[in-house]
Design a protein around this motif. Structure first.
Motif, PDB file in Angstrom:
ATOM      1  N   SER A  70       6.637  -9.760   8.019  1.00 45.42           N
ATOM      2  CA  SER A  70       7.615 -10.797   7.679  1.00 45.42           C
ATOM      3  C   SER A  70       8.810 -10.754   8.625  1.00 45.42           C
ATOM      4  O   SER A  70       9.350 -11.800   9.011  1.00 45.42           O
TER       5      SER A  70
ATOM      6  N   LEU B 190       3.833 -17.455   5.706  1.00 47.99           N
ATOM      7  CA  LEU B 190       2.973 -16.599   4.888  1.00 47.99           C
ATOM      8  C   LEU B 190       1.808 -17.356   4.263  1.00 47.99           C
ATOM      9  O   LEU B 190       0.841 -16.734   3.823  1.00 47.99           O
TER      10      LEU B 190
ATOM     11  N   ALA C 193      -1.957 -15.604   3.519  1.00 46.18           N
ATOM     12  CA  ALA C 193      -2.389 -15.267   2.160  1.00 46.18           C
ATOM     13  C   ALA C 193      -3.899 -15.069   2.031  1.00 46.18           C
ATOM     14  O   ALA C 193      -4.344 -14.061   1.473  1.00 46.18           O
TER      15      ALA C 193
ATOM     16  N   PHE D 253       5.084 -13.327  -2.287  1.00 48.07           N
ATOM     17  CA  PHE D 253       3.759 -13.219  -1.664  1.00 48.07           C
ATOM     18  C   PHE D 253       2.854 -12.534  -2.669  1.00 48.07           C
ATOM     19  O   PHE D 253       3.049 -11.362  -2.980  1.00 48.07           O
TER      20      PHE D 253
END
Length: 625
Positions: free
Chosen positions: A419, A253, A257, A396
């Protein structure tokens, strides 16, 4: 910002003597369906004065967690918490979402339910009839402690918040200094020297800092923690099966971002001006930057131990997975760490985090490490709480909160599906951290979705493993994975607990890292590039194809993914672009980069009407079938 606890917070002069104690005890505390996914959402409460065409931030009374306790089963009742700003609320669902598809589709309804609870349960005790909760990233005319622009009253009165604000200022040795480039319009003065700054004020010792260079020409200057901590975000927390899986998801992740920051851009207005950036991230990072001049590299190290390149709320500095996919070359930026901490825990990530001093300590410092781990309150790679069934979690939090529940639900559902695709297909998103930092800088630029390219990995699939395809992708393929013998069994829930990534038996050839990535447009990253890469949305669709989904559920999920696709290809505007165009077309706008009281009021009215479905915005939201 986290839950509040009873206790007396320590001022910095007293707290700093315990910093090594906290580090030592912090090390001691390190110790099959998707479950525990939580969507945090933050509200700003706005007070309307219709006769004067004015909209200002409300000054809420003390908020408690039981404001909606009489509204049904405890597992369905949302909780509300105070936030840094007195005008803010943080809301979480009554229970974490599970991996069931009905739970996935309940996100939007739950967000709307939380908003209804806030209005109905607060009643006259908390909200006035003229006060409305909004999901806004930043308030356009926020004009905190010792600030030249905003009063101390905007800060939540809980002792933690004003103490934290003062401790950051004292440790840093000055007020924070936030400077955003102003958008230069036809009649914006050049050079732009902010006429609203009270240059000669002399109430606090820090007042002269603005004219001594803290306030930059052609920039919007902000001087208080409240400007950053007064922002709102859309945050997702995933509970992982184990620490290995949490590390994998965390790393994957990290490169996503900045992309989601750009795609959710929603904050182009600051302190009554139009900025030349669209996002909040640098404001938040600068607002809590407690680094001294030595730590910022402005003076030689003498009193401090480290030069620290980033604010404590800066972007990620290290990948942390122990997978063979995580090459040492990816961690290519300066990330200092405490050697003594590393010796004790053999963890570079933890020893890097612990170079910083804790800024918020309660008088109850000598904790029982078997029953408390409060030191980890703000760490985004989160270990299990002591004496709790909750497992390892990954937060997140780069996304900007959107103006409508539909948008917030759409991005939440997309990230949840992505995810699961990451873990299911063993996707490899690694690019050097230096390129992630560059992407973070690009993501905040005006109209970054269209004006910028972003570094992204050329091949995200494991060597020798067929790439997943999806029924919604351009290839028209309908099987989840090419080359399989017959359709695989479909799951009726989103999975957790995936096997570790197998290392190829014949070895894994490693070429130069620089050949692993390239610059791509947002549309290419999200929607695919030729036949080599299906795009992040395509990967979400591919995982969706592995689920046993009825037609109605599929239709609703596709409505969410359509928003993501159309924001990426430019056929729908980001919130930041829509806000800019609203201000730019307002009859009261004088092409001088100034957002007036009346413009701000009309903007708040318009946003409220869009959320309630009263105002149509076909260039901003897709038309539901």
């Amino acid at each position: 910002m986290g839950l509040l606890y009873l206790g007396t917070p320590l001022a910095w002069d007293e707290a700093k003597q315990y910093t090594d104690h906290v580090r030592a005890h912090g090390i001691t505390q390190c110790g099959d369906e998707l479950c525990g996914a939580t969507k945090y959402i933050e509200y700003m409460v706005v007070s309307f004065n219709d006769p004067d065409k004015n909209a200002i931030l409300a000054k809420l009374q003390s908020i408690t967690n039981d404001i909606a306790e009489d509204r049904g089963d405890a597992s369905s009742v949302p909780t509300f918490h105070p936030e840094y700003g007195r005008f803010m609320l943080e809301s979480t669902p009554g229970a974490p979402y599970t991996g069931s598809l009905p739970d996935l589709l309940s996100v939007e309804a739950d967000m709307r339910y939380r908003e209804q609870c806030s209005k109905a349960a607060f009643g006259s005790q908390y909200l006035k009839p003229t006060e409305v909760p909004f999901t806004l990233t930043s308030y356009p005319r926020l004009v905190s402690s010792h600030s030249l622009f905003v009063p101390e009253e905007i800060t939540n009165p809980h002792a933690r918040f004003p103490t934290l604000t003062a401790n950051i200022r004292r440790r840093r040795g000055s007020k924070v200094a936030i400077n955003l480039p102003i958008f230069i319009d036809e009649k914006t003065p050049r050079p732009f020297v902010d006429p609203t700054i009270p240059w000669e004020r002399n109430i606090y010792a820090e007042d002269p800092e603005a004219k001594r260079g803290a306030a930059l020409t052609d920039h919007i200057y902000m001087d208080a923690m409240g400007f950053g901590m007064g922002c709102s975000c859309l945050q997702l927390t995933f509970q992982s099966c184990n620490v290995t899986e949490a590390r994998r998801l965390y790393d994957a992740l990290v490169p996503i971002a900045p992309l989601m920051l750009a795609l959710t851009a929603a904050s182009p207005l600051w302190r009554g001006y139009i900025a030349d950036v669209d996002c909040r991230w640098d404001v938040v990072a600068a607002s809590v930057d407690d680094r001294t001049e030595e730590e910022r590299g402005l003076k030689p190290l003498k009193e401090n131990r480290f030069r620290i390149p980033k604010s404590r709320y800066g972007s990620v500095s290290l990948y942390i997975s122990e997978s063979w996919l995580n090459r040492p070359e990816y961690n290519d930026i300066d990330a200092p760490f405490d050697e003594a901490i590393f010796t004790a825990c053999a963890n570079t990530h933890i020893s890097h985090l612990f170079i910083r001093d804790p800024m918020s300590l309660l008088r109850t410092i000598h904790q029982d490490d078997a029953n408390s781990n409060d030191h980890f309150e703000t760490v985004r790679f989160k270990p299990p709480p002591v004496n709790s069934p909750i497992g390892w979690r990954v937060e997140f939090r780069s996304m900007e909160v959107q103006m409508t529940d539909f948008e917030n639900a759409a991005y939440a559902v997309f990230i949840v599906l992505l995810s699961r695709a990451i873990l299911s297909y063993n996707l490899n998103f690694y690019v050097p951290i230096s390129k992630v930092d560059e992407n973070m800088a690009r993501a905040q630029k005006r109209d970054a979705v269209h004006s910028q390219k972003f570094y992204f990995r050329r091949d995200v699939f494991l060597p020798g493993v067929p790439s997943p395809t999806c029924s919604a992708c351009s290839s028209g393929a309908s099987s989840p994975v090419e080359g399989t013998n017959g359709p695989p069994r479909k799951d009726n829930k989103l999975r957790n607990c995936f096997p570790t990534i197998p290392k190829p038996e014949n070895g894994f050839g490693k070429g130069p890292v620089e050949e692993e990535y390239e610059e791509m447009t947002m549309e290419e990253i999200m929607l695919g590039k030729c036949n080599a890469f299906p795009g992040l949305v395509g990967l979400a669709y591919a995982y969706l194809d592995t689920l046993d989904v009825d037609d109605d559920t599929r239709r609703r999920i596709e409505e969410y993914l359509t928003l993501v696709k159309r924001r990426a290809d430019g056929s729908l505007k980001t919130a930041a672009t829509w806000i800019r165009e609203f201000v730019g077309s307002h009859p009261g706008y004088k092409r001088d980069s100034v957002v007036s009281q009346e413009m701000n009021y009309d903007l708040m009215v318009a946003v409220d009407e869009i959320e309630r479905g009263v105002r149509k915005a076909p260039d901003f939201l897709p038309t539901k079938k």
